[in-house]
Design a protein around this motif. Structure first.
Motif, PDB file in Angstrom:
ATOM      1  N   MET A   1       0.849  -1.186   0.000  1.00  0.00           N
ATOM      2  CA  MET A   1       0.000   0.000   0.000  1.00  0.00           C
ATOM      3  C   MET A   1       0.888   1.241   0.000  1.00  0.00           C
ATOM      4  O   MET A   1       1.866   1.307   0.712  1.00  0.00           O
ATOM      5  N   PRO A   2       0.544   2.250  -0.815  1.00  0.00           N
ATOM      6  CA  PRO A   2       1.365   3.454  -0.896  1.00  0.00           C
ATOM      7  C   PRO A   2       1.335   4.269   0.390  1.00  0.00           C
ATOM      8  O   PRO A   2       0.386   4.179   1.157  1.00  0.00           O
ATOM      9  N   PRO A   3       2.396   5.089   0.629  1.00  0.00           N
ATOM     10  CA  PRO A   3       2.398   5.949   1.812  1.00  0.00           C
ATOM     11  C   PRO A   3       1.175   6.859   1.840  1.00  0.00           C
ATOM     12  O   PRO A   3       0.674   7.287   0.811  1.00  0.00           O
ATOM     13  N   LYS A   4       0.725   7.189   3.052  1.00  0.00           N
ATOM     14  CA  LYS A   4      -0.524   7.924   3.253  1.00  0.00           C
ATOM     15  C   LYS A   4      -0.533   9.306   2.609  1.00  0.00           C
ATOM     16  O   LYS A   4      -1.525   9.699   2.013  1.00  0.00           O
ATOM     17  N   SER A   7      -0.981   9.051  -1.129  1.00  0.00           N
ATOM     18  CA  SER A   7      -2.323   8.535  -1.395  1.00  0.00           C
ATOM     19  C   SER A   7      -3.373   9.618  -1.192  1.00  0.00           C
ATOM     20  O   SER A   7      -4.301   9.750  -1.996  1.00  0.00           O
ATOM     21  N   GLN A   8      -3.207  10.392  -0.129  1.00  0.00           N
ATOM     22  CA  GLN A   8      -4.160  11.466   0.172  1.00  0.00           C
ATOM     23  C   GLN A   8      -4.150  12.529  -0.916  1.00  0.00           C
ATOM     24  O   GLN A   8      -5.197  13.021  -1.315  1.00  0.00           O
ATOM     25  N   GLU A  20      -4.173  20.197 -12.523  1.00  0.00           N
ATOM     26  CA  GLU A  20      -2.830  20.562 -12.050  1.00  0.00           C
ATOM     27  C   GLU A  20      -2.444  19.756 -10.810  1.00  0.00           C
ATOM     28  O   GLU A  20      -1.342  19.214 -10.718  1.00  0.00           O
ATOM     29  N   LYS A  21      -3.355  19.682  -9.840  1.00  0.00           N
ATOM     30  CA  LYS A  21      -3.082  18.917  -8.623  1.00  0.00           C
ATOM     31  C   LYS A  21      -2.932  17.432  -8.932  1.00  0.00           C
ATOM     32  O   LYS A  21      -2.106  16.743  -8.337  1.00  0.00           O
ATOM     33  N   TRP A  22      -3.743  16.933  -9.857  1.00  0.00           N
ATOM     34  CA  TRP A  22      -3.686  15.514 -10.215  1.00  0.00           C
ATOM     35  C   TRP A  22      -2.329  15.171 -10.833  1.00  0.00           C
ATOM     36  O   TRP A  22      -1.681  14.202 -10.453  1.00  0.00           O
ATOM     37  N   LEU A  23      -1.906  15.978 -11.802  1.00  0.00           N
ATOM     38  CA  LEU A  23      -0.617  15.711 -12.446  1.00  0.00           C
ATOM     39  C   LEU A  23       0.535  15.834 -11.460  1.00  0.00           C
ATOM     40  O   LEU A  23       1.494  15.058 -11.518  1.00  0.00           O
ATOM     41  N   ASP A  24       0.437  16.784 -10.546  1.00  0.00           N
ATOM     42  CA  ASP A  24       1.462  16.948  -9.510  1.00  0.00           C
ATOM     43  C   ASP A  24       1.492  15.718  -8.596  1.00  0.00           C
ATOM     44  O   ASP A  24       2.561  15.197  -8.269  1.00  0.00           O
ATOM     45  N   ALA A  25       0.309  15.241  -8.195  1.00  0.00           N
ATOM     46  CA  ALA A  25       0.236  14.073  -7.313  1.00  0.00           C
ATOM     47  C   ALA A  25       0.753  12.818  -8.008  1.00  0.00           C
ATOM     48  O   ALA A  25       1.464  12.007  -7.404  1.00  0.00           O
ATOM     49  N   VAL A  26       0.422  12.643  -9.282  1.00  0.00           N
ATOM     50  CA  VAL A  26       0.909  11.477 -10.033  1.00  0.00           C
ATOM     51  C   VAL A  26       2.426  11.559 -10.183  1.00  0.00           C
ATOM     52  O   VAL A  26       3.126  10.549 -10.054  1.00  0.00           O
ATOM     53  N   SER A  27       2.932  12.760 -10.423  1.00  0.00           N
ATOM     54  CA  SER A  27       4.375  12.948 -10.540  1.00  0.00           C
ATOM     55  C   SER A  27       5.080  12.601  -9.233  1.00  0.00           C
ATOM     56  O   SER A  27       6.107  11.907  -9.233  1.00  0.00           O
ATOM     57  N   LYS A  28       4.524  13.057  -8.121  1.00  0.00           N
ATOM     58  CA  LYS A  28       5.108  12.729  -6.815  1.00  0.00           C
ATOM     59  C   LYS A  28       5.070  11.222  -6.558  1.00  0.00           C
ATOM     60  O   LYS A  28       6.030  10.646  -6.050  1.00  0.00           O
ATOM     61  N   ALA A  29       3.953  10.602  -6.903  1.00  0.00           N
ATOM     62  CA  ALA A  29       3.831   9.159  -6.704  1.00  0.00           C
ATOM     63  C   ALA A  29       4.866   8.410  -7.534  1.00  0.00           C
ATOM     64  O   ALA A  29       5.496   7.464  -7.053  1.00  0.00           O
ATOM     65  N   THR A  30       5.070   8.857  -8.751  1.00  0.00           N
ATOM     66  CA  THR A  30       6.057   8.219  -9.629  1.00  0.00           C
ATOM     67  C   THR A  30       7.463   8.390  -9.058  1.00  0.00           C
ATOM     68  O   THR A  30       8.260   7.451  -9.063  1.00  0.00           O
ATOM     69  N   LYS A  31       7.758   9.583  -8.563  1.00  0.00           N
ATOM     70  CA  LYS A  31       9.072   9.835  -7.963  1.00  0.00           C
ATOM     71  C   LYS A  31       9.301   8.990  -6.718  1.00  0.00           C
ATOM     72  O   LYS A  31      10.426   8.622  -6.410  1.00  0.00           O
ATOM     73  N   GLU A  32       8.217   8.689  -6.012  1.00  0.00           N
ATOM     74  CA  GLU A  32       8.306   7.837  -4.818  1.00  0.00           C
ATOM     75  C   GLU A  32       8.446   6.358  -5.189  1.00  0.00           C
ATOM     76  O   GLU A  32       8.598   5.515  -4.319  1.00  0.00           O
ATOM     77  N   GLY A  33       8.353   6.061  -6.485  1.00  0.00           N
ATOM     78  CA  GLY A  33       8.525   4.684  -6.936  1.00  0.00           C
ATOM     79  C   GLY A  33       7.230   3.897  -7.067  1.00  0.00           C
ATOM     80  O   GLY A  33       7.255   2.674  -7.169  1.00  0.00           O
ATOM     81  N   GLN A  38      -0.225   0.519  -7.572  1.00  0.00           N
ATOM     82  CA  GLN A  38      -0.254   1.261  -6.307  1.00  0.00           C
ATOM     83  C   GLN A  38      -1.074   2.547  -6.430  1.00  0.00           C
ATOM     84  O   GLN A  38      -1.789   2.919  -5.497  1.00  0.00           O
ATOM     85  N   ILE A  39      -0.988   3.212  -7.571  1.00  0.00           N
ATOM     86  CA  ILE A  39      -1.794   4.411  -7.786  1.00  0.00           C
ATOM     87  C   ILE A  39      -3.271   4.032  -7.850  1.00  0.00           C
ATOM     88  O   ILE A  39      -4.118   4.713  -7.281  1.00  0.00           O
ATOM     89  N   GLN A  40      -3.576   2.922  -8.508  1.00  0.00           N
ATOM     90  CA  GLN A  40      -4.964   2.442  -8.557  1.00  0.00           C
ATOM     91  C   GLN A  40      -5.488   2.145  -7.164  1.00  0.00           C
ATOM     92  O   GLN A  40      -6.626   2.477  -6.834  1.00  0.00           O
ATOM     93  N   GLN A  41      -4.665   1.519  -6.345  1.00  0.00           N
ATOM     94  CA  GLN A  41      -5.067   1.219  -4.971  1.00  0.00           C
ATOM     95  C   GLN A  41      -5.342   2.504  -4.192  1.00  0.00           C
ATOM     96  O   GLN A  41      -6.282   2.570  -3.406  1.00  0.00           O
ATOM     97  N   ALA A  42      -4.523   3.514  -4.422  1.00  0.00           N
ATOM     98  CA  ALA A  42      -4.662   4.773  -3.695  1.00  0.00           C
ATOM     99  C   ALA A  42      -5.963   5.493  -4.041  1.00  0.00           C
ATOM    100  O   ALA A  42      -6.573   6.123  -3.173  1.00  0.00           O
TER     101      ALA A  42
END
Length: 90
Positions: A1-4, A7-8, A20-33, A38-42
């Motif tokens: 499960m991805p970090p909270k 995910s939030q 803008e927020k979505w692309l930023d969040a996806v970018s952060k998730a990708t950088k976190e590995g 995992q993104i689907q789970q989040a």
């Protein structure tokens, strides 16, 4: 499960349908590995609440613009291949 925290951010951006927020969040998730699973789970909970709206939003953000062109060449053109030019990347 991805970090909270990541995910939030994904859930908040998808709920708000804020590109803008979505692309930023996806970018952060990708950088976190994170991978796609995992993104689907989040975002599963948000998608479950609004499956059609979520799908339309993500599709509009991630699907590239489609384009096409109609090429008109005279029927009697014998060497038509030489008169048509393609982009250098092709």
């Amino acid at each position: 499960m991805p970090p909270k925290h990541v995910s939030q951010e994904l859930q908040t951006a998808l709920t708000a349908k804020d590109e803008e927020k979505w692309l930023d969040a996806v970018s952060k998730a990708t950088k976190e590995g994170f991978d796609g699973v995992q993104i689907q789970q989040a975002v599963a909970e948000v998608v479950k609440e609004d499956p059609i709206g979520s799908a339309r939003f993500m599709e509009s953000v991630h699907r590239p613009t489609q384009a096409m062109a109609v090429v008109k060449i005279d029927d009697d053109a014998e060497a038509w291949e030489h008169s048509v030019h393609f982009h250098d990347d092709m």
